[in-house]
Scaffold this motif. Structure first.
Motif, PDB file in Angstrom:
ATOM      1  N   GLN A   1       4.785  -7.324   8.159  1.00 23.50           N
ATOM      2  CA  GLN A   1       3.207  -7.178   8.189  1.00 23.50           C
ATOM      3  C   GLN A   1       2.697  -6.340   9.369  1.00 23.50           C
ATOM      4  O   GLN A   1       1.598  -5.708   9.022  1.00 23.50           O
ATOM      5  CB  GLN A   1       2.705  -8.851   8.523  1.00 23.50           C
ATOM      6  N   HIS A   2       3.311  -6.369  10.527  1.00 23.88           N
ATOM      7  CA  HIS A   2       2.824  -5.229  11.275  1.00 23.88           C
ATOM      8  C   HIS A   2       2.395  -3.971  10.809  1.00 23.88           C
ATOM      9  O   HIS A   2       1.577  -2.975  11.231  1.00 23.88           O
ATOM     10  CB  HIS A   2       3.495  -5.364  12.735  1.00 23.88           C
TER      11      HIS A   2
ATOM     12  N   ALA B   1       2.507  -3.116   7.703  1.00 26.84           N
ATOM     13  CA  ALA B   1       1.566  -2.959   6.602  1.00 26.84           C
ATOM     14  C   ALA B   1       0.254  -2.831   6.982  1.00 26.84           C
ATOM     15  O   ALA B   1      -0.696  -2.234   6.560  1.00 26.84           O
ATOM     16  CB  ALA B   1       1.610  -4.055   5.639  1.00 26.84           C
ATOM     17  N   ASN B   2      -0.144  -3.327   8.199  1.00 24.70           N
ATOM     18  CA  ASN B   2      -1.449  -3.383   8.885  1.00 24.70           C
ATOM     19  C   ASN B   2      -1.990  -2.107   9.228  1.00 24.70           C
ATOM     20  O   ASN B   2      -3.133  -1.549   9.360  1.00 24.70           O
ATOM     21  CB  ASN B   2      -1.496  -4.365  10.036  1.00 24.70           C
ATOM     22  N   VAL B   3      -0.921  -1.119   9.408  1.00 27.36           N
ATOM     23  CA  VAL B   3      -1.343   0.350  10.137  1.00 27.36           C
ATOM     24  C   VAL B   3      -0.858   1.402   8.512  1.00 27.36           C
ATOM     25  O   VAL B   3      -0.686   2.390   8.963  1.00 27.36           O
ATOM     26  CB  VAL B   3      -0.402   0.735  11.269  1.00 27.36           C
TER      27      VAL B   3
ATOM     28  N   GLY C   1       3.999  -2.839  16.246  1.00 27.32           N
ATOM     29  CA  GLY C   1       3.210  -2.693  15.211  1.00 27.32           C
ATOM     30  C   GLY C   1       3.023  -1.337  14.775  1.00 27.32           C
ATOM     31  O   GLY C   1       2.634  -1.025  13.579  1.00 27.32           O
TER      32      GLY C   1
END
Length: 579
Positions: free
Chosen positions: A411-412, A414-416, A576
């Motif tokens: 998820q980290h 995917a957030n960037v 991340g």
């Protein structure tokens, strides 16, 4: 802490030792391993009975007929060594199987005998999230040759044992990096410990237009003032302020791991004063790891002291006082159960998962059997083999934590706007590692086959014997930095393309996946796993030799190539961002 002359002598001796070890690994002997059951003349191999691709061990021409256990296939195009080719036709969407797991999916129809590339195969995995744990089916290796063996280490007050003895100088914020570098230059000059003397001589000769070595300066032999100390290590980094409070907390936890490391006697810490990473954060992190205060740590705040000269005078005094105290500890025998092995890979190639990585895994299994501990890191490079690792966990709680950290990392990323599929580098792809899942299936072999006893988040200290998983990025230096911060006192680093990475406080041994690399970049390679590919030695034979080299390195009898080249890489992970 050696004089330049002593270092050069050690460098020459180390090169001769490396060469002798390489020659020793090319003795006779037939290969018969769990992964490779082949003769030295075989041109390709299928790793697992479920695989629908084979690996080229040599360059193969179009039209070459390859006999496989299930039939034969004729190559429709040339296949370079380390690359994979299909054994059967694949339709669009069909899975590509290697190491017995899904490593990709056909982007379009691929004929039998064709090369697997980034154009015709996309990253895909086939992990089973609900896989039951079943760690009891592990067959321990024979370690009778190592029963009763020990290494000579530095015994600390907290019960840990170091493989080296350093004094550490660290900044709490990047604003102090310049002062750290000044201290590094001053201390190195005072101790006669200039690692770059030869290159400085070369630069002066080139400037004057002289032939190299024409007027080479002979450094005077300097007696080591602190013979029981391996050196002073100076860390610099780009963190401590300007980021998030989470970044500052993580940095202090990492620095605490280094200061409380069994290879570190104590530390000198420089602080500006106004940064996010306050001294109190570091002090609390150290107290949690070292509640009895067995490490001496001195703090100096530049804004409180005022002028630079006062800061330098105080810091230099603390460093040399620390060296005097550290010198009171000498190497003493310790059981192999006190070794904590971190495993890493970088500059991987298509042979890494066939030779160097399973070889390191075999050493890990031997150490675990002997009561030692180890850490397998690089979570992006475990993508696709989660089900195998979860099955090896000793409890559902351990397996669930592994899945939770993998999910959070995903998820980290995917957030960037990133994903694990972006992990393979151009060099990886050029040398046969086409997808992240393919790279991961080979990279996970470094962890051997022993049960997974614990899963650690970034900066968490290792506390249990046996194999633990450590959440780190795939970035070589960030991951190696984290392994040391969590307590590894010896690191084995596999490479197929060559990398000079080292660590400031932990010996790093480089293992080459192929003999061509070991010979071409001999000054950075400590051990050659190439004979496994060549079919002249077995993994079991070389694992015993490599464990012997680990014991020598842990005892200070062997200086790794990274140490001789003064490779002291340290990069904290900004979570991340890094894959």
């Amino acid at each position: 802490m050696r004089s330049a002359q002593r270092r050069d002598q050690g460098h020459d001796r180390g090169q001769r030792l490396c060469a002798a070890r390489r020659r020793g690994r090319h003795d006779t002997g037939a290969v018969m391993t769990e992964m490779i059951a082949t003769s030295a003349t075989r041109s390709s191999l299928r790793i697992h009975r479920l695989d629908n691709v084979r690996v080229a061990l040599t360059d193969l021409t179009a039209g070459t007929r390859i006999d496989d256990e299930t039939g034969s296939v004729t190559l429709v195009e040339p296949v370079r060594r380390k690359h994979k080719f299909t054994l059967t036709p694949l339709a669009e969407g069909d899975t590509v199987i290697m190491y017995g797991v899904t490593v990709g999916r056909a982007a379009h129809a691929i004929p039998a005998g064709a090369v697997i590339t980034t154009e015709n195969v996309a990253h895909a995995t086939g992990s089973y999230i609900d896989q039951d744990v079943a760690p009891d089916d592990w067959h321990k290796p024979d370690v009778s040759a190592f029963k009763g063996r020990s290494f000579d280490g530095y015994h600390r007050g907290d019960g840990s044992v170091g493989t080296a003895n350093y004094w550490l100088v660290v900044p709490l914020v990047f604003c102090e990096n310049r002062n750290i570098e000044v201290l590094r230059e001053c201390v190195s000059d005072a101790l006669g410990d200039d690692p770059h003397r030869r290159y400085k001589q070369l630069a002066r000769a080139l400037l004057r237009g002289e032939k190299e070595g024409a007027q080479e300066e002979q450094a005077p032999a300097i007696e080591r003032p602190f013979p029981n100390v391996d050196g002073v290590r100076f860390l610099t980094h780009a963190m401590g302020c300007g980021g998030t409070r989470e970044d500052a907390q993580a940095l202090c936890q990492l620095l605490a791991g280094y200061i409380c490391h069994p290879n570190v006697a104590g530390a000198t810490v420089l602080s500006l004063g106004c940064q996010n990473a306050q001294a109190k954060l570091l002090q609390d992190a150290i107290a949690a790891r070292d509640p009895n205060g067995t490490r001496t740590v001195n703090y100096f705040e530049q804004q409180a002291l005022g002028d630079e000269e006062s800061l330098m005078r105080e810091a230099l005094t603390a460093i040399f006082d620390g060296l005097k105290a550290a010198n009171q500890v000498s190497r003493q025998p310790a059981p192999l159960s006190k070794l904590v092995l971190g495993v890493e890979c970088g500059g991987s190639d298509g042979f890494s998962g066939l030779s160097a990585n399973p070889l390191v895994g075999a050493v890990m299994d031997r150490l675990v059997t002997l009561g030692g501990a180890g850490m397998l890191a690089e979570f992006p490079e475990l993508c696709g083999v989660e089900h195998e690792l979860k099955r090896r966990c000793t409890s559902r709680e351990v397996a669930q934590r592994f899945q939770q950290l993998m999910d959070a990392y995903t998820q980290h990323a995917a957030n960037v706007g990133a994903s694990f599929a972006m992990n393979p580098s151009p060099g990886n792809i050029r040398d046969g590692l086409i997808t992240d899942a393919m790279k991961s299936a080979g990279a996970a072999k470094k962890g051997g086959d022993s049960p997974v006893v614990d899963v650690l988040d970034y900066t968490e200290p290792l506390t249990k014997p046996g194999l633990s998983l450590l959440c780190t990025p795939g970035n070589d230096v960030e991951s190696t930095t984290a392994l040391a911060g969590s307590g590894a006192n010896l690191i084995m680093f596999t490479t197929g393309l060559g990398t000079p990475t080292g660590n400031p406080v932990v010996p790093v041994l480089k293992i080459a996946s192929n003999s061509e690399l070991a010979n071409r970049m001999f000054d950075v390679i400590d051990f050659d796993a190439g004979p496994i590919i060549e079919g002249t030695r077995t993994i079991d034979e070389l694992a015993d030799e490599l464990l012997g080299l680990c014991i020598d390195a842990a005892s200070g009898r062997y200086a790794s190539c990274a140490m001789r080249l003064n490779q002291q890489d340290f990069i904290p992970w900004k979570r991340g961002v890094s894959l």
